[in-house]
Motif scaffolding. Sequence first.
Motif, mmCIF file in Angstrom:
data_model
loop_
_atom_site.group_PDB
_atom_site.id
_atom_site.type_symbol
_atom_site.label_atom_id
_atom_site.label_comp_id
_atom_site.label_asym_id
_atom_site.label_seq_id
_atom_site.Cartn_x
_atom_site.Cartn_y
_atom_site.Cartn_z
ATOM 1 N N CYS A 1 -51.066 -16.816 -11.092
ATOM 2 C CA CYS A 1 -50.443 -15.799 -10.276
ATOM 3 C C CYS A 1 -51.608 -15.853 -8.519
ATOM 4 O O CYS A 1 -50.581 -15.939 -7.889
ATOM 5 N N GLY A 2 -52.315 -16.225 -8.449
ATOM 6 C CA GLY A 2 -52.421 -16.171 -7.152
ATOM 7 C C GLY A 2 -52.127 -18.057 -7.029
ATOM 8 O O GLY A 2 -51.095 -17.823 -5.547
ATOM 9 N N VAL A 3 -51.866 -18.610 -7.580
ATOM 10 C CA VAL A 3 -51.545 -19.594 -6.897
ATOM 11 C C VAL A 3 -49.727 -19.149 -6.844
ATOM 12 O O VAL A 3 -48.965 -19.793 -5.322
ATOM 13 N N VAL A 4 -48.687 -18.450 -7.042
ATOM 14 C CA VAL A 4 -47.231 -17.996 -7.114
ATOM 15 C C VAL A 4 -47.737 -17.617 -5.779
ATOM 16 O O VAL A 4 -46.909 -17.411 -4.977
ATOM 17 N N THR A 5 -48.796 -16.366 -5.675
ATOM 18 C CA THR A 5 -48.405 -15.717 -4.789
ATOM 19 C C THR A 5 -48.524 -16.609 -3.475
ATOM 20 O O THR A 5 -48.457 -16.588 -2.704
ATOM 21 N N PHE A 6 -49.801 -17.878 -3.609
ATOM 22 C CA PHE A 6 -50.180 -18.393 -2.676
ATOM 23 C C PHE A 6 -49.126 -19.006 -2.025
ATOM 24 O O PHE A 6 -48.344 -18.578 -1.127
ATOM 25 N N VAL A 7 -47.713 -19.392 -2.969
ATOM 26 C CA VAL A 7 -46.609 -20.336 -2.638
ATOM 27 C C VAL A 7 -45.829 -19.725 -1.818
ATOM 28 O O VAL A 7 -45.118 -20.034 -0.943
ATOM 29 N N PHE B 1 -47.203 -26.813 -6.954
ATOM 30 C CA PHE B 1 -48.008 -25.407 -7.126
ATOM 31 C C PHE B 1 -46.912 -24.946 -6.612
ATOM 32 O O PHE B 1 -47.085 -23.314 -7.465
ATOM 33 N N ALA B 2 -45.371 -24.739 -6.864
ATOM 34 C CA ALA B 2 -44.508 -24.382 -7.037
ATOM 35 C C ALA B 2 -43.133 -24.204 -8.087
ATOM 36 O O ALA B 2 -44.016 -25.530 -8.574
ATOM 37 N N SER B 3 -42.534 -23.455 -7.983
ATOM 38 C CA SER B 3 -41.262 -24.026 -9.319
ATOM 39 C C SER B 3 -40.575 -25.405 -8.063
ATOM 40 O O SER B 3 -40.344 -25.217 -6.913
ATOM 41 N N THR B 4 -40.610 -26.393 -8.596
ATOM 42 C CA THR B 4 -39.519 -27.242 -8.652
ATOM 43 C C THR B 4 -38.421 -27.341 -8.004
ATOM 44 O O THR B 4 -37.805 -28.014 -6.913
ATOM 45 N N THR B 5 -37.325 -26.060 -9.059
ATOM 46 C CA THR B 5 -36.013 -25.568 -8.595
ATOM 47 C C THR B 5 -35.582 -25.433 -7.345
ATOM 48 O O THR B 5 -34.960 -25.029 -6.358
ATOM 49 N N VAL C 1 -46.082 -15.945 0.471
ATOM 50 C CA VAL C 1 -46.875 -16.076 0.677
ATOM 51 C C VAL C 1 -46.511 -17.461 2.247
ATOM 52 O O VAL C 1 -45.622 -17.001 3.164
ATOM 53 N N MET C 2 -46.645 -18.408 1.712
ATOM 54 C CA MET C 2 -46.521 -19.530 2.942
ATOM 55 C C MET C 2 -45.197 -19.902 2.496
ATOM 56 O O MET C 2 -44.114 -20.066 4.016
ATOM 57 N N GLU C 3 -44.616 -19.517 1.717
ATOM 58 C CA GLU C 3 -42.225 -18.918 2.141
ATOM 59 C C GLU C 3 -42.042 -18.613 3.415
ATOM 60 O O GLU C 3 -40.982 -18.628 4.055
ATOM 61 N N ARG C 4 -43.198 -17.146 2.730
ATOM 62 C CA ARG C 4 -41.794 -16.078 3.317
ATOM 63 C C ARG C 4 -42.843 -16.238 5.505
ATOM 64 O O ARG C 4 -42.506 -15.938 6.027
ATOM 65 N N MET C 5 -44.051 -16.103 5.501
ATOM 66 C CA MET C 5 -44.109 -17.501 6.778
ATOM 67 C C MET C 5 -43.265 -18.760 7.473
ATOM 68 O O MET C 5 -43.644 -18.953 8.649
ATOM 69 N N GLY C 6 -43.033 -19.867 6.468
ATOM 70 C CA GLY C 6 -42.126 -20.280 7.049
ATOM 71 C C GLY C 6 -42.681 -21.455 6.732
ATOM 72 O O GLY C 6 -42.079 -22.728 7.693
#
Length: 174
Positions: A37-43, A82-86, A45-50
Amino acid sequence: MIRPARSAVVVVLTLVDPDTAKGAVDRCAWSTVLLVCGVVTFVGVMERMGTIDWLGESVASIRSPLLGALLICLIGAVVSAFASTTGILGALIPLTVPFLMDGQVTAVGLIIALAVSLSVVDSSPLSTSGALVTANAPEELRPRVFGALMKWGMSMAVVAPLATWALFVLPAQL
């Protein structure tokens, strides 16, 4: 052993009848659940920040298509650990268009290299697949399993992009 379906059943049992679920709650690998859950949340946030798009666009601005293709594969592999490959594959493929436009890099070779580079790191314990393997390991073996999967996943984040680039992207230049 705790399976993903069992974890869902634990949640439902806890909500429906908390007294009967006491033993099931204790058997869940909550540290793994919290880690994922923490890793998914972190990634997220990174995606939302661009951040991912910024990295991709920065690589796309490189004048050498071969170097750019290698960097896209490396960035994709590290993020995919750390995130979804797809999801990462879907975000990075459009960023490869500038490399494909000048003809130095073939579309098939780059897509294969990117897909393989992103997929082989899925066994990282910070990825969903690796986390499930770690959670299903006996309690006393979890630290060893976590360490072994971490070494494998992180080494593949470096080795796979280099190998796939050399096998599928570089030959188009020769």
